[in-house]
Design a protein around this motif. Sequence first.
Motif, PDB file in Angstrom:
ATOM      1  N   THR A  84      45.789  36.746  31.708  1.00 22.58           N
ATOM      2  CA  THR A  84      45.354  37.214  33.011  1.00 22.58           C
ATOM      3  C   THR A  84      44.515  36.123  33.643  1.00 22.58           C
ATOM      4  O   THR A  84      43.659  35.536  32.980  1.00 22.58           O
ATOM      5  CB  THR A  84      44.510  38.497  32.876  1.00 22.58           C
ATOM      6  OG1 THR A  84      45.304  39.494  32.236  1.00 22.58           O
ATOM      7  CG2 THR A  84      44.032  38.994  34.222  1.00 22.58           C
ATOM      8  N   VAL A  85      44.771  35.847  34.917  1.00 23.68           N
ATOM      9  CA  VAL A  85      43.989  34.857  35.659  1.00 23.68           C
ATOM     10  C   VAL A  85      43.279  35.591  36.784  1.00 23.68           C
ATOM     11  O   VAL A  85      43.908  36.325  37.558  1.00 23.68           O
ATOM     12  CB  VAL A  85      44.885  33.736  36.232  1.00 23.68           C
ATOM     13  CG1 VAL A  85      44.058  32.774  37.084  1.00 23.68           C
ATOM     14  CG2 VAL A  85      45.588  32.991  35.115  1.00 23.68           C
ATOM     15  N   ARG A  86      41.960  35.394  36.862  1.00 27.48           N
ATOM     16  CA  ARG A  86      41.148  36.022  37.906  1.00 27.48           C
ATOM     17  C   ARG A  86      40.481  34.942  38.742  1.00 27.48           C
ATOM     18  O   ARG A  86      40.054  33.913  38.214  1.00 27.48           O
ATOM     19  CB  ARG A  86      40.100  36.932  37.275  1.00 27.48           C
ATOM     20  CG  ARG A  86      40.765  38.026  36.441  1.00 27.48           C
ATOM     21  CD  ARG A  86      39.789  38.993  35.890  1.00 27.48           C
ATOM     22  NE  ARG A  86      39.327  39.808  37.006  1.00 27.48           N
ATOM     23  CZ  ARG A  86      38.212  40.519  37.006  1.00 27.48           C
ATOM     24  NH1 ARG A  86      37.435  40.508  35.954  1.00 27.48           N
ATOM     25  NH2 ARG A  86      37.870  41.230  38.049  1.00 27.48           N
ATOM     26  N   LEU A  87      40.395  35.187  40.038  1.00 27.77           N
ATOM     27  CA  LEU A  87      39.757  34.262  40.980  1.00 27.77           C
ATOM     28  C   LEU A  87      38.615  34.983  41.679  1.00 27.77           C
ATOM     29  O   LEU A  87      38.737  36.162  42.025  1.00 27.77           O
ATOM     30  CB  LEU A  87      40.768  33.785  42.018  1.00 27.77           C
ATOM     31  CG  LEU A  87      42.005  33.100  41.446  1.00 27.77           C
ATOM     32  CD1 LEU A  87      43.059  32.939  42.529  1.00 27.77           C
ATOM     33  CD2 LEU A  87      41.643  31.746  40.873  1.00 27.77           C
ATOM     34  N   PHE A  88      37.528  34.268  41.924  1.00 33.52           N
ATOM     35  CA  PHE A  88      36.348  34.881  42.516  1.00 33.52           C
ATOM     36  C   PHE A  88      35.902  34.153  43.772  1.00 33.52           C
ATOM     37  O   PHE A  88      36.174  32.965  43.952  1.00 33.52           O
ATOM     38  CB  PHE A  88      35.203  34.896  41.499  1.00 33.52           C
ATOM     39  CG  PHE A  88      35.462  35.825  40.347  1.00 33.52           C
ATOM     40  CD1 PHE A  88      35.120  37.159  40.436  1.00 33.52           C
ATOM     41  CD2 PHE A  88      36.079  35.372  39.201  1.00 33.52           C
ATOM     42  CE1 PHE A  88      35.372  38.025  39.386  1.00 33.52           C
ATOM     43  CE2 PHE A  88      36.341  36.223  38.136  1.00 33.52           C
ATOM     44  CZ  PHE A  88      35.985  37.559  38.242  1.00 33.52           C
ATOM     45  N   ALA A  89      35.198  34.898  44.621  1.00 34.29           N
ATOM     46  CA  ALA A  89      34.507  34.379  45.812  1.00 34.29           C
ATOM     47  C   ALA A  89      35.457  33.580  46.701  1.00 34.29           C
ATOM     48  O   ALA A  89      36.532  34.055  47.039  1.00 34.29           O
ATOM     49  CB  ALA A  89      33.276  33.591  45.391  1.00 34.29           C
ATOM     50  N   SER A  90      35.051  32.383  47.091  1.00 34.43           N
ATOM     51  CA  SER A  90      35.835  31.589  48.042  1.00 34.43           C
ATOM     52  C   SER A  90      37.199  31.186  47.488  1.00 34.43           C
ATOM     53  O   SER A  90      38.148  30.990  48.250  1.00 34.43           O
ATOM     54  CB  SER A  90      35.053  30.349  48.476  1.00 34.43           C
ATOM     55  OG  SER A  90      34.762  29.525  47.363  1.00 34.43           O
ATOM     56  N   LEU A  91      37.328  31.082  46.173  1.00 35.11           N
ATOM     57  CA  LEU A  91      38.639  30.762  45.598  1.00 35.11           C
ATOM     58  C   LEU A  91      39.612  31.904  45.835  1.00 35.11           C
ATOM     59  O   LEU A  91      40.770  31.689  46.188  1.00 35.11           O
ATOM     60  CB  LEU A  91      38.521  30.471  44.103  1.00 35.11           C
ATOM     61  CG  LEU A  91      37.695  29.247  43.722  1.00 35.11           C
ATOM     62  CD1 LEU A  91      37.581  29.142  42.212  1.00 35.11           C
ATOM     63  CD2 LEU A  91      38.297  27.991  44.320  1.00 35.11           C
ATOM     64  N   ARG A  92      39.148  33.123  45.670  1.00 32.82           N
ATOM     65  CA  ARG A  92      39.973  34.309  45.927  1.00 32.82           C
ATOM     66  C   ARG A  92      40.415  34.330  47.384  1.00 32.82           C
ATOM     67  O   ARG A  92      41.585  34.556  47.690  1.00 32.82           O
ATOM     68  CB  ARG A  92      39.186  35.570  45.590  1.00 32.82           C
ATOM     69  CG  ARG A  92      39.923  36.852  45.927  1.00 32.82           C
ATOM     70  CD  ARG A  92      39.067  38.079  45.690  1.00 32.82           C
ATOM     71  NE  ARG A  92      37.904  38.052  46.558  1.00 32.82           N
ATOM     72  CZ  ARG A  92      36.652  38.253  46.160  1.00 32.82           C
ATOM     73  NH1 ARG A  92      36.377  38.508  44.908  1.00 32.82           N
ATOM     74  NH2 ARG A  92      35.670  38.210  47.009  1.00 32.82           N
ATOM     75  N   GLU A  93      39.497  34.042  48.283  1.00 34.63           N
ATOM     76  CA  GLU A  93      39.821  34.048  49.710  1.00 34.63           C
ATOM     77  C   GLU A  93      40.798  32.935  50.068  1.00 34.63           C
ATOM     78  O   GLU A  93      41.720  33.131  50.854  1.00 34.63           O
ATOM     79  CB  GLU A  93      38.541  33.922  50.527  1.00 34.63           C
ATOM     80  CG  GLU A  93      37.631  35.123  50.368  1.00 34.63           C
ATOM     81  CD  GLU A  93      36.233  34.900  50.903  1.00 34.63           C
ATOM     82  OE1 GLU A  93      35.993  33.873  51.562  1.00 34.63           O
ATOM     83  OE2 GLU A  93      35.375  35.760  50.639  1.00 34.63           O
ATOM     84  N   ARG A  94      40.607  31.790  49.487  1.00 36.77           N
ATOM     85  CA  ARG A  94      41.449  30.631  49.797  1.00 36.77           C
ATOM     86  C   ARG A  94      42.876  30.801  49.271  1.00 36.77           C
ATOM     87  O   ARG A  94      43.845  30.458  49.936  1.00 36.77           O
ATOM     88  CB  ARG A  94      40.817  29.387  49.186  1.00 36.77           C
ATOM     89  CG  ARG A  94      41.566  28.122  49.468  1.00 36.77           C
ATOM     90  CD  ARG A  94      40.810  26.938  48.924  1.00 36.77           C
ATOM     91  NE  ARG A  94      41.559  25.728  49.157  1.00 36.77           N
ATOM     92  CZ  ARG A  94      41.299  24.581  48.596  1.00 36.77           C
ATOM     93  NH1 ARG A  94      40.281  24.474  47.773  1.00 36.77           N
ATOM     94  NH2 ARG A  94      42.036  23.533  48.846  1.00 36.77           N
ATOM     95  N   ILE A  95      43.014  31.358  48.073  1.00 40.64           N
ATOM     96  CA  ILE A  95      44.325  31.474  47.452  1.00 40.64           C
ATOM     97  C   ILE A  95      45.023  32.785  47.812  1.00 40.64           C
ATOM     98  O   ILE A  95      46.239  32.857  47.845  1.00 40.64           O
ATOM     99  CB  ILE A  95      44.206  31.274  45.932  1.00 40.64           C
ATOM    100  CG1 ILE A  95      43.742  29.826  45.702  1.00 40.64           C
ATOM    101  CG2 ILE A  95      45.508  31.541  45.221  1.00 40.64           C
ATOM    102  CD1 ILE A  95      43.421  29.480  44.295  1.00 40.64           C
TER     103      ILE A  95
END
Length: 75
Positions: free
Chosen positions: A4-15
Amino acid sequence: MSITVRLFASLRERIGFDETRVDETPATVAEAWQRVTDIERPSNTLAAVNHEYVDLDHPLADGDEVAFFPPVTGG
């Protein structure tokens, strides 16, 4: 075999997503990033595997959770 890959904060928004599964386990944390996006990883991105900070060359195993997030600052 998957991770499982999770992205947070600005990375989540960017991707554009916060969580995804990679069906074939990547060899390293850096490879996990490459599998989920073609966007260049910001140089200051932090990574964790199973809730512990790791280097990008950290090996992955089936069932791992990889998290990417920008550095946290306080103020």
